[in-house]
Design an enzyme around this catalytic site. Structure first.
Site, PDB file in Angstrom:
ATOM      1  N   TYR A 172       0.848  -1.203   0.000  1.00  0.00           N
ATOM      2  CA  TYR A 172       0.000   0.000   0.000  1.00  0.00           C
ATOM      3  C   TYR A 172       0.882   1.252   0.000  1.00  0.00           C
ATOM      4  O   TYR A 172       1.602   1.508   0.960  1.00  0.00           O
ATOM      5  CB  TYR A 172      -0.955   0.029   1.202  1.00  0.00           C
ATOM      6  CG  TYR A 172      -1.995  -1.083   1.229  1.00  0.00           C
ATOM      7  CD1 TYR A 172      -2.207  -1.918   0.123  1.00  0.00           C
ATOM      8  CD2 TYR A 172      -2.777  -1.308   2.350  1.00  0.00           C
ATOM      9  CE1 TYR A 172      -3.148  -2.931   0.144  1.00  0.00           C
ATOM     10  CE2 TYR A 172      -3.739  -2.323   2.377  1.00  0.00           C
ATOM     11  CZ  TYR A 172      -3.909  -3.138   1.270  1.00  0.00           C
ATOM     12  OH  TYR A 172      -4.845  -4.142   1.306  1.00  0.00           O
TER      13      TYR A 172
ATOM     14  N   SER B  79     -13.209  -4.602   0.229  1.00  0.00           N
ATOM     15  CA  SER B  79     -14.154  -3.915  -0.681  1.00  0.00           C
ATOM     16  C   SER B  79     -15.600  -4.347  -0.437  1.00  0.00           C
ATOM     17  O   SER B  79     -16.305  -4.756  -1.371  1.00  0.00           O
ATOM     18  CB  SER B  79     -13.750  -4.122  -2.146  1.00  0.00           C
ATOM     19  OG  SER B  79     -12.596  -3.398  -2.459  1.00  0.00           O
ATOM     20  N   PRO B  80     -16.080  -4.232   0.805  1.00  0.00           N
ATOM     21  CA  PRO B  80     -17.461  -4.646   1.080  1.00  0.00           C
ATOM     22  C   PRO B  80     -18.497  -3.801   0.346  1.00  0.00           C
ATOM     23  O   PRO B  80     -19.623  -4.249   0.150  1.00  0.00           O
ATOM     24  CB  PRO B  80     -17.584  -4.462   2.611  1.00  0.00           C
ATOM     25  CG  PRO B  80     -16.507  -3.492   2.973  1.00  0.00           C
ATOM     26  CD  PRO B  80     -15.386  -3.739   2.027  1.00  0.00           C
ATOM     27  N   LEU B  81     -18.082  -2.586  -0.090  1.00  0.00           N
ATOM     28  CA  LEU B  81     -18.999  -1.748  -0.895  1.00  0.00           C
ATOM     29  C   LEU B  81     -18.476  -1.667  -2.333  1.00  0.00           C
ATOM     30  O   LEU B  81     -18.754  -0.704  -3.047  1.00  0.00           O
ATOM     31  CB  LEU B  81     -19.095  -0.340  -0.291  1.00  0.00           C
ATOM     32  CG  LEU B  81     -19.545  -0.262   1.183  1.00  0.00           C
ATOM     33  CD1 LEU B  81     -19.605   1.191   1.651  1.00  0.00           C
ATOM     34  CD2 LEU B  81     -20.906  -0.934   1.376  1.00  0.00           C
ATOM     35  N   ALA B  82     -17.704  -2.676  -2.740  1.00  0.00           N
ATOM     36  CA  ALA B  82     -17.088  -2.716  -4.081  1.00  0.00           C
ATOM     37  C   ALA B  82     -16.278  -1.438  -4.334  1.00  0.00           C
ATOM     38  O   ALA B  82     -16.320  -0.864  -5.433  1.00  0.00           O
ATOM     39  CB  ALA B  82     -18.159  -2.915  -5.157  1.00  0.00           C
ATOM     40  N   GLY B  83     -15.573  -0.990  -3.299  1.00  0.00           N
ATOM     41  CA  GLY B  83     -14.746   0.215  -3.439  1.00  0.00           C
ATOM     42  C   GLY B  83     -15.595   1.461  -3.675  1.00  0.00           C
ATOM     43  O   GLY B  83     -15.118   2.439  -4.253  1.00  0.00           O
ATOM     44  N   GLY B  84     -16.844   1.448  -3.252  1.00  0.00           N
ATOM     45  CA  GLY B  84     -17.760   2.598  -3.425  1.00  0.00           C
ATOM     46  C   GLY B  84     -18.651   2.454  -4.649  1.00  0.00           C
ATOM     47  O   GLY B  84     -19.650   3.160  -4.803  1.00  0.00           O
ATOM     48  N   LYS B  85     -18.309   1.502  -5.560  1.00  0.00           N
ATOM     49  CA  LYS B  85     -19.045   1.389  -6.832  1.00  0.00           C
ATOM     50  C   LYS B  85     -20.528   1.069  -6.624  1.00  0.00           C
ATOM     51  O   LYS B  85     -21.356   1.425  -7.460  1.00  0.00           O
ATOM     52  CB  LYS B  85     -18.401   0.313  -7.723  1.00  0.00           C
ATOM     53  CG  LYS B  85     -17.195   0.855  -8.489  1.00  0.00           C
ATOM     54  CD  LYS B  85     -16.710  -0.099  -9.536  1.00  0.00           C
ATOM     55  CE  LYS B  85     -15.942  -1.232  -8.883  1.00  0.00           C
ATOM     56  NZ  LYS B  85     -15.399  -2.210  -9.785  1.00  0.00           N
TER      57      LYS B  85
ATOM     58  N   PHE C  80     -22.407   2.482  -4.825  1.00  0.00           N
ATOM     59  CA  PHE C  80     -23.136   3.752  -4.702  1.00  0.00           C
ATOM     60  C   PHE C  80     -22.802   4.753  -5.797  1.00  0.00           C
ATOM     61  O   PHE C  80     -23.393   5.827  -5.838  1.00  0.00           O
ATOM     62  CB  PHE C  80     -22.894   4.356  -3.309  1.00  0.00           C
ATOM     63  CG  PHE C  80     -23.455   3.447  -2.254  1.00  0.00           C
ATOM     64  CD1 PHE C  80     -24.816   3.398  -2.028  1.00  0.00           C
ATOM     65  CD2 PHE C  80     -22.631   2.568  -1.560  1.00  0.00           C
ATOM     66  CE1 PHE C  80     -25.364   2.509  -1.114  1.00  0.00           C
ATOM     67  CE2 PHE C  80     -23.160   1.682  -0.643  1.00  0.00           C
ATOM     68  CZ  PHE C  80     -24.533   1.647  -0.424  1.00  0.00           C
TER      69      PHE C  80
HETATM   70  N1  NAP Z   1      -6.412  -8.246   0.441  1.00  0.00           N
HETATM   71  C1  NAP Z   1      -6.583  -7.520  -0.635  1.00  0.00           C
HETATM   72  O1  NAP Z   1      -6.204  -7.902  -1.758  1.00  0.00           O
HETATM   73  C2  NAP Z   1      -7.252  -6.185  -0.517  1.00  0.00           C
HETATM   74  C3  NAP Z   1      -7.597  -5.461  -1.671  1.00  0.00           C
HETATM   75  C4  NAP Z   1      -8.231  -4.244  -1.507  1.00  0.00           C
HETATM   76  C5  NAP Z   1      -8.496  -3.739  -0.219  1.00  0.00           C
HETATM   77  N2  NAP Z   1      -8.117  -4.458   0.877  1.00  0.00           N
HETATM   78  C6  NAP Z   1      -8.394  -3.958   2.250  1.00  0.00           C
HETATM   79  O2  NAP Z   1      -9.792  -3.733   2.384  1.00  0.00           O
HETATM   80  C7  NAP Z   1     -10.017  -2.393   2.790  1.00  0.00           C
HETATM   81  C8  NAP Z   1     -11.337  -1.937   2.248  1.00  0.00           C
HETATM   82  O3  NAP Z   1     -11.337  -1.949   0.819  1.00  0.00           O
HETATM   83  P1  NAP Z   1     -12.039  -0.747   0.027  1.00  0.00           P
HETATM   84  O4  NAP Z   1     -11.400   0.549   0.390  1.00  0.00           O
HETATM   85  O5  NAP Z   1     -12.092  -1.097  -1.402  1.00  0.00           O
HETATM   86  O6  NAP Z   1     -13.519  -0.848   0.714  1.00  0.00           O
HETATM   87  P2  NAP Z   1     -14.900  -0.173   0.473  1.00  0.00           P
HETATM   88  O7  NAP Z   1     -15.370   0.217   1.828  1.00  0.00           O
HETATM   89  O8  NAP Z   1     -15.727  -1.064  -0.379  1.00  0.00           O
HETATM   90  O9  NAP Z   1     -14.610   1.148  -0.395  1.00  0.00           O
HETATM   91  C9  NAP Z   1     -14.165   2.343   0.174  1.00  0.00           C
HETATM   92  C10 NAP Z   1     -14.305   3.439  -0.858  1.00  0.00           C
HETATM   93  O10 NAP Z   1     -15.689   3.630  -1.145  1.00  0.00           O
HETATM   94  C11 NAP Z   1     -16.043   4.980  -0.939  1.00  0.00           C
HETATM   95  N3  NAP Z   1     -17.405   5.008  -0.420  1.00  0.00           N
HETATM   96  C12 NAP Z   1     -17.878   4.412   0.706  1.00  0.00           C
HETATM   97  N4  NAP Z   1     -19.197   4.631   0.867  1.00  0.00           N
HETATM   98  C13 NAP Z   1     -19.576   5.389  -0.193  1.00  0.00           C
HETATM   99  C14 NAP Z   1     -20.809   5.950  -0.598  1.00  0.00           C
HETATM  100  N5  NAP Z   1     -21.930   5.782   0.121  1.00  0.00           N
HETATM  101  N6  NAP Z   1     -20.841   6.671  -1.745  1.00  0.00           N
HETATM  102  C15 NAP Z   1     -19.707   6.853  -2.477  1.00  0.00           C
HETATM  103  N7  NAP Z   1     -18.497   6.343  -2.139  1.00  0.00           N
HETATM  104  C16 NAP Z   1     -18.437   5.623  -0.999  1.00  0.00           C
HETATM  105  C17 NAP Z   1     -15.028   5.519   0.060  1.00  0.00           C
HETATM  106  O11 NAP Z   1     -14.898   6.912  -0.070  1.00  0.00           O
HETATM  107  P3  NAP Z   1     -14.740   7.864   1.258  1.00  0.00           P
HETATM  108  O12 NAP Z   1     -13.386   7.602   1.816  1.00  0.00           O
HETATM  109  O13 NAP Z   1     -14.889   9.246   0.706  1.00  0.00           O
HETATM  110  O14 NAP Z   1     -15.845   7.491   2.207  1.00  0.00           O
HETATM  111  C18 NAP Z   1     -13.763   4.772  -0.369  1.00  0.00           C
HETATM  112  O15 NAP Z   1     -13.135   5.425  -1.450  1.00  0.00           O
HETATM  113  C19 NAP Z   1      -8.776  -1.639   2.323  1.00  0.00           C
HETATM  114  O16 NAP Z   1      -8.549  -0.448   3.054  1.00  0.00           O
HETATM  115  C20 NAP Z   1      -7.696  -2.650   2.568  1.00  0.00           C
HETATM  116  O17 NAP Z   1      -7.316  -2.613   3.941  1.00  0.00           O
HETATM  117  C21 NAP Z   1      -7.511  -5.674   0.750  1.00  0.00           C
END
Ligand code: NAP
Length: 293
Positions: free
Chosen positions: A53, A204-210, A212
């Site tokens: 990261y 990515s429980p919210l598909a990285g925000g996708k 929404f």
């Molecule tokens: N093991 C692996 O290969 C792997 C890969 C990827 C990630 N990870 C881990 O998993 C964690 C979570 O992954 P993720 O960041 O993809 O998770 P996520 O919670 O699905 O996505 C977060 C993103 O979504 C946005 N978001 C959340 N709610 C929203 C809404 N209602 N409307 C618009 N945008 C919204 C956030 O923006 P804001 O910040 O502005 O709220 C942020 O950019 C990472 O931090 C990492 O620790 C692990």
């Protein structure tokens, strides 16, 4: 907050905070420390990072906070990962004995810590030798540099292979899972973890925000369904997305990726939502477009 025992001596908060996007947040150590304190006050005590990261920068920024306030380290469970590298901008995987042992020490140095609570192999490496990888991980445990070991993004075959050589000590598989992603349901990975009573960490429980923001049909359909079910339960659509993951008997631990504590609160709220089984399937079929037989 609910806590799950993932090994005899280690429990994780059911909701985890992830720091993959930390470098983009452009925060100084004070702001990051306030955010980490906000997580801890909410009972979210498990933090996820990885050496890749920000090419080490994420661990370095977390390490600055632990150096400023060493008492924080003992209030949390720290997870990091190894296995993804860059050679002049070219990405490759390395899960060899030497690389794992060196990487762990480098991560600890960046994090200003003596140990990790959990160390994961980040991705499946086609050149993976489970004997060698297990030997490195078990040695790190013996040396006290990591408390527990696990994997991320593994399929059931590689998981079983490494687990066998690691004496059944793998305590999680960190996997991608959300209402628009079914890789690990289809592979049988989630069934295997349910059978073994191993709780996955879910990225990515919210598909990285996708869920929404995307205009692609499955995301739009899921978004509308989450909002409809949210209205029924009197909560935001986001809360229902987390409740959908928490519903499954595997007892997954979603990793929130947001920089906003208000969004972390939505994940925590999901612990109090009880979906009906047919509501789980409403979301599932909204995503796949399937009509169940
Ligand atoms: N093991 C692996 O290969 C792997 C890969 C990827 C990630 N990870 C881990 O998993 C964690 C979570 O992954 P993720 O960041 O993809 O998770 P996520 O919670 O699905 O996505 C977060 C993103 O979504 C946005 N978001 C959340 N709610 C929203 C809404 N209602 N409307 C618009 N945008 C919204 C956030 O923006 P804001 O910040 O502005 O709220 C942020 O950019 C990472 O931090 C990492 O620790 C692990």
């Amino acid at each position: 907050m609910e806590y799950l025992k993932i090994m005899d001596e280690l429990s994780f908060s059911r909701i985890i905070q992830g720091f993959w996007r930390l470098v983009q947040w452009d925060w100084d150590a004070k702001k990051l420390e306030e955010f980490m304190q906000g997580c801890i006050q909410r009972g979210v005590t498990t933090f996820d990072t990885a050496e890749i990261y920000g090419f080490g920068e994420c661990e370095t920024q977390l390490g600055r906070v632990f150096a400023r306030n060493p008492s924080l380290r003992h209030k949390i469970q720290l997870v990091s990962k190894t296995g993804i590298f860059n050679h002049d901008g070219f990405k490759y995987y390395d899960t060899s004995y030497e690389r794992i042992k060196t990487s762990c020490k480098e991560s600890l140095q960046r994090l200003s810590c003596d140990y990790l609570d959990l160390y994961l192999i980040h991705r499946e490496d086609p050149c993976f030798d489970p004997r060698e990888t297990a030997r490195a991980m078990l040695e790190l445990k013996k040396e006290g540099l990591v408390k527990e070991i696990g994997v991320s993004n593994f399929d059931p075959y590689k998981f079983q292979a490494l687990n066998e050589f690691a004496g059944n000590q793998l305590c999680t598989n960190q996997i991608e899972w959300n209402p628009c992603c079914y890789e690990h349901i289809q592979s049988g990975m989630i069934d295997l973890l349910t059978q073994k009573e191993i709780h996955p960490m879910v990225w990515s429980p919210l598909a990285g925000g996708k869920i929404f923001t995307s205009q692609e049909a499955p995301y739009v359909r899921v978004r509308e369904k989450l909002a409809e079910i949210g209205q029924r339960h009197g909560v935001a659509a986001e809360v229902i997305a987390y409740a959908w993951i928490l519903y499954h008997p595997v007892k997954a631990m979603p990793i929130v990726g947001s920089r906003k504590l208000s969004r972390l609160d939505n994940a925590i709220k999901a612990l109090d939502v009880k979906l009906q089984r047919w509501e789980w399937y409403e979301i599932y079929t909204a995503s796949t477009g399937e009509r169940l037989r």
